[in-house]
Motif scaffolding. Structure first.
Motif, PDB file in Angstrom:
ATOM      1  N   ALA A  91       0.853  -1.185   0.000  1.00 44.91           N
ATOM      2  CA  ALA A  91       0.000   0.000   0.000  1.00 44.91           C
ATOM      3  C   ALA A  91       0.890   1.236   0.000  1.00 44.91           C
ATOM      4  O   ALA A  91       1.884   1.290   0.725  1.00 44.91           O
ATOM      5  CB  ALA A  91      -0.915   0.024   1.226  1.00 44.91           C
ATOM      6  N   VAL A  92       0.535   2.219  -0.823  1.00 46.57           N
ATOM      7  CA  VAL A  92       1.304   3.456  -0.917  1.00 46.57           C
ATOM      8  C   VAL A  92       0.427   4.624  -0.498  1.00 46.57           C
ATOM      9  O   VAL A  92      -0.662   4.822  -1.050  1.00 46.57           O
ATOM     10  CB  VAL A  92       1.827   3.687  -2.353  1.00 46.57           C
ATOM     11  N   ASP A  93       0.888   5.385   0.483  1.00 51.88           N
ATOM     12  CA  ASP A  93       0.216   6.631   0.851  1.00 51.88           C
ATOM     13  C   ASP A  93       0.611   7.685  -0.185  1.00 51.88           C
ATOM     14  O   ASP A  93       1.752   8.128  -0.230  1.00 51.88           O
ATOM     15  CB  ASP A  93       0.641   7.059   2.255  1.00 51.88           C
ATOM     16  N   ASN A  94      -0.359   8.082  -0.992  1.00 47.52           N
ATOM     17  CA  ASN A  94      -0.102   8.979  -2.118  1.00 47.52           C
ATOM     18  C   ASN A  94      -0.569  10.405  -1.826  1.00 47.52           C
ATOM     19  O   ASN A  94      -0.757  11.197  -2.742  1.00 47.52           O
ATOM     20  CB  ASN A  94      -0.823   8.446  -3.364  1.00 47.52           C
ATOM     21  N   THR A  95      -0.740  10.736  -0.553  1.00 41.65           N
ATOM     22  CA  THR A  95      -1.328  12.022  -0.181  1.00 41.65           C
ATOM     23  C   THR A  95      -0.514  13.193  -0.688  1.00 41.65           C
ATOM     24  O   THR A  95      -1.041  14.125  -1.305  1.00 41.65           O
ATOM     25  CB  THR A  95      -1.470  12.117   1.351  1.00 41.65           C
ATOM     26  N   LEU A  96       0.782  13.188  -0.422  1.00 37.49           N
ATOM     27  CA  LEU A  96       1.587  14.350  -0.736  1.00 37.49           C
ATOM     28  C   LEU A  96       1.776  14.519  -2.238  1.00 37.49           C
ATOM     29  O   LEU A  96       1.799  15.635  -2.747  1.00 37.49           O
ATOM     30  CB  LEU A  96       2.929  14.262  -0.020  1.00 37.49           C
ATOM     31  N   ALA A  97       1.845  13.415  -2.959  1.00 34.56           N
ATOM     32  CA  ALA A  97       2.084  13.500  -4.401  1.00 34.56           C
ATOM     33  C   ALA A  97       0.828  13.851  -5.177  1.00 34.56           C
ATOM     34  O   ALA A  97       0.897  14.554  -6.187  1.00 34.56           O
ATOM     35  CB  ALA A  97       2.657  12.186  -4.910  1.00 34.56           C
ATOM     36  N   THR A  98      -0.332  13.349  -4.754  1.00 34.82           N
ATOM     37  CA  THR A  98      -1.612  13.385  -5.470  1.00 34.82           C
ATOM     38  C   THR A  98      -1.526  12.497  -6.715  1.00 34.82           C
ATOM     39  O   THR A  98      -0.427  12.183  -7.192  1.00 34.82           O
ATOM     40  CB  THR A  98      -2.062  14.805  -5.890  1.00 34.82           C
ATOM     41  N   ARG A 137      -4.308  23.990  -9.788  1.00 31.33           N
ATOM     42  CA  ARG A 137      -3.727  24.249  -8.471  1.00 31.33           C
ATOM     43  C   ARG A 137      -2.370  23.565  -8.313  1.00 31.33           C
ATOM     44  O   ARG A 137      -1.401  24.165  -7.845  1.00 31.33           O
ATOM     45  CB  ARG A 137      -4.683  23.765  -7.377  1.00 31.33           C
ATOM     46  N   VAL A 138      -2.309  22.300  -8.694  1.00 32.02           N
ATOM     47  CA  VAL A 138      -1.071  21.538  -8.530  1.00 32.02           C
ATOM     48  C   VAL A 138       0.072  22.167  -9.307  1.00 32.02           C
ATOM     49  O   VAL A 138       1.183  22.342  -8.777  1.00 32.02           O
ATOM     50  CB  VAL A 138      -1.292  20.069  -8.958  1.00 32.02           C
ATOM     51  N   ASP A 139      -0.168  22.529 -10.543  1.00 34.99           N
ATOM     52  CA  ASP A 139       0.912  23.107 -11.337  1.00 34.99           C
ATOM     53  C   ASP A 139       1.383  24.437 -10.764  1.00 34.99           C
ATOM     54  O   ASP A 139       2.591  24.706 -10.715  1.00 34.99           O
ATOM     55  CB  ASP A 139       0.468  23.271 -12.787  1.00 34.99           C
ATOM     56  N   ARG A 140       0.459  25.267 -10.328  1.00 33.93           N
ATOM     57  CA  ARG A 140       0.849  26.559  -9.740  1.00 33.93           C
ATOM     58  C   ARG A 140       1.606  26.342  -8.430  1.00 33.93           C
ATOM     59  O   ARG A 140       2.683  26.932  -8.213  1.00 33.93           O
ATOM     60  CB  ARG A 140      -0.409  27.411  -9.501  1.00 33.93           C
ATOM     61  N   GLY A 158       5.178  17.937  -5.754  1.00 29.02           N
ATOM     62  CA  GLY A 158       4.437  18.296  -4.558  1.00 29.02           C
ATOM     63  C   GLY A 158       4.566  19.751  -4.179  1.00 29.02           C
ATOM     64  O   GLY A 158       5.370  20.505  -4.731  1.00 29.02           O
ATOM     65  N   CYS A 159       3.762  20.140  -3.196  1.00 28.83           N
ATOM     66  CA  CYS A 159       3.685  21.551  -2.790  1.00 28.83           C
ATOM     67  C   CYS A 159       4.326  21.814  -1.439  1.00 28.83           C
ATOM     68  O   CYS A 159       4.242  22.929  -0.925  1.00 28.83           O
ATOM     69  CB  CYS A 159       2.224  21.994  -2.754  1.00 28.83           C
ATOM     70  N   VAL A 160       4.968  20.813  -0.844  1.00 28.36           N
ATOM     71  CA  VAL A 160       5.528  20.961   0.499  1.00 28.36           C
ATOM     72  C   VAL A 160       7.049  21.116   0.432  1.00 28.36           C
ATOM     73  O   VAL A 160       7.732  20.358  -0.261  1.00 28.36           O
ATOM     74  CB  VAL A 160       5.161  19.760   1.388  1.00 28.36           C
TER      75      VAL A 160
END
Length: 381
Positions: A178-185, A258-261, A304-306
Motif C-alpha cells: 500500500a502506498v500513501d499517495n497524499t503528498l504526491a496526489t 492548483r497543482v501546477d501553480r 508536490g507543494c511541500v
C-alpha cells in the motif's frame, strides 16, 4: 466521462475537469448535487446499487469514479472507495488485511499518527516492523511480512523510496503493498501503475485543496482485497457525508491548475531558501541536488507543494511564523492558501525544534517568496 476524455492519452487538465461526470441528460446538471439520503425506495427483493446510506450513495459513486480515473487512467479492474478522512482510509486497509500473527512493515518517519496505529495493531496481536523511507530501507525487514506500507514522499521529511523496486521485492515474498499517495496526489504519482496493490490518500489535502473538507480514499486492483476494505467501511461506518463528497468532486476540477501553480512556486521558494545561511536541512524533491531527486524524477510526474527546512532554534522558528503575512500558521497542507508550522509542536515527528513544514499555496510566487524572505529577516532580530 466521454471516451476521448477517458482515453489514457488525455491531458491532466482535461481528465480533472471531466473526471467522474455522469452521462449527459437533457435539462439535468452536469455535476448532480449531493444526494442526502439515509435510505432509498426499495420494494421487493434487494436489487440495484442503492439501498442504504451507509453502503452506497450516488454522490460517492461520482467521486469514486473521478478519483479512479485520476489514479489509474485507462487501467481496468481498479476500484475506488471514499472515506470520512485519510485516517479512515488508512485504517481500512491495515485492519481489513491484517490478522493476529501477521506482520506489517510501516515507515518510522511517516505521518505522525502512525505510532498510534502501531499501538493498536500490536494490541490486536499484529507484529509491526519499521524502517525509514530513504534508501529503500524497508527491503531489510520484508521477510515474512503480510503488508508493506509505503509513504513517499514521506511526511514531513520528504524522503522518497523506489516504489517499483519495493513492490517487486514485497510481491516476491508474498506481501501486499500500500502506498500513501497524499503528498504526491494522483497527478504527481500513480502507485498502481508502479505495481502497488493499494493507493491510499487523504483527500483533505491537495486533492480537494481548500481546507474545508475531511476525506480519504483507497484505490486498489485486487477485487478480493478491495471487498475486504469495503466490508471494513461498512462495519465501522467510516463514510463521508454527501456534501463533503460533492465538494471534493467539485474541487477536483481545478486540481491540475492548483497543482501546477503550487508545485512551480514550491520549487521557486526552495531555490530562494537555498541562499539563506540560517536555513539548514532544506528538502524539496524537485531540487536537482535534493537527496530524493533522482528516484523522485523516475516515478513522480510532479514533486508536490511541500517544502521543509530547519531554523536554528524553536524561538527563531516561532518568530519566523509570527512574522509571515501571507502564510497561515496552521497544520495540514495542500491548500490554496499557504500554511506553515513548527512541526515539533505535535510531538509525533522526529524533527528538530526549529523544523518548519511549509505548504505552498496559490499566491503569486513573487509575493510569497518576498513574504518568506522578509519574515526570515524579521525573525533574526
Amino acid at each position: 466521462m466521454s471516451d476521448s476524455a477517458a482515453d489514457k492519452g488525455a491531458g491532466d487538465g482535461t481528465r480533472a475537469v471531466r473526471a467522474g461526470l455522469p452521462e449527459p441528460v437533457k435539462h439535468e446538471p452536469t455535476l448532480p448535487g449531493p444526494v442526502f439520503a439515509a435510505h432509498f425506495h426499495l420494494p421487493g427483493e434487494v436489487t440495484g446499487p442503492y439501498a442504504y446510506g451507509r453502503d452506497e450513495n450516488p454522490t460517492w459513486t461520482h467521486l469514486e469514479r473521478a478519483v479512479g480515473e485520476l489514479e489509474a487512467p485507462g487501467q481496468d479492474g481498479v476500484e475506488t472507495l471514499v472515506f470520512a478522512s485519510g485516517m479512515a482510509a488508512i485504517s481500512s486497509v491495515l485492519f481489513s488485511q491484517l490478522r493476529a500473527g501477521d506482520t506489517v512493515v510501516l515507515p518510522d518517519d511517516g505521518y505522525q499518527v502512525l505510532p498510534l496505529v502501531r499501538a493498536q495493531l500490536e494490541a490486536y496481536g499484529i507484529q509491526v516492523r519499521t524502517a525509514p523511507t530513504a534508501g529503500d530501507a524497508q527491503l531489510d525487514v520484508l521477510d515474512g511480512a503480510k503488508l508493506l506500507w509505503i509513504e513517499t514522499p514521506s511526511n514531513p521529511g520528504l524522503d522518497v523510496c523506489d516504489i517499483s523496486r519495493l513492490v517487486e521485492a514485497a510481491h516476491a515474498r508474498g506481501a501486499l503493498v500500500a502506498v500513501d499517495n497524499t503528498l504526491a496526489t494522483p497527478l504527481g504519482q500513480r502507485p498502481l501503475a508502479l505495481g502497488a496493490d493499494f493507493s491510499v490518500a487523504s483527500g483533505t489535502k491537495q486533492l480537494t485543496g481548500h481546507g474545508d473538507v475531511l476525506l480519504g480514499y483507497v484505490a486498489g486492483t485486487d477485487a478480493t482485497a478491495m471487498a475486504a476494505v469495503r466490508r471494513w467501511r461498512k462495519i465501522v461506518g467510516a463514510i463521508p457525508g454527501p456534501m463533503e463528497a460533492w465538494l471534493a468532486h467539485r474541487s477536483i476540477a481545478t486540481l491540475q491548475l492548483r497543482v501546477d501553480r503550487q508545485n512551480a512556486t514550491a520549487l521557486t521558494l526552495a531555490g530562494a531558501l537555498r541562499g539563506r545561511a540560517e536555513v539548514t536541512g532544506l528538502r524539496y524533491p524537485g531540487l536537482p541536488d535534493d537527496p530524493s531527486h533522482k528516484i523522485a524524477s523516475r516515478q513522480m510526474r510532479r514533486y508536490g507543494c511541500v517544502v521543509s527546512f530547519t531554523l536554528p532554534t524553536r524561538a527563531r522558528a516561532e518568530r519566523f511564523l509570527d512574522a509571515l503575512r501571507l502564510v497561515d500558521d496552521a497544520t495540514s497542507f495542500g491548500g490554496v492558501r499557504s500554511t506553515a508550522e513548527r512541526r515539533g509542536r505535535w510531538g509525533g515527528d522526529a524533527v528538530p525544534e526549529g523544523f518548519i513544514r511549509f505548504s505552498v499555496g496559490a499566491e503569486d510566487p513573487e509575493d510569497l517568496v518576498a513574504d518568506v524572505l522578509r519574515a526570515l529577516d524579521a525573525s533574526a532580530r
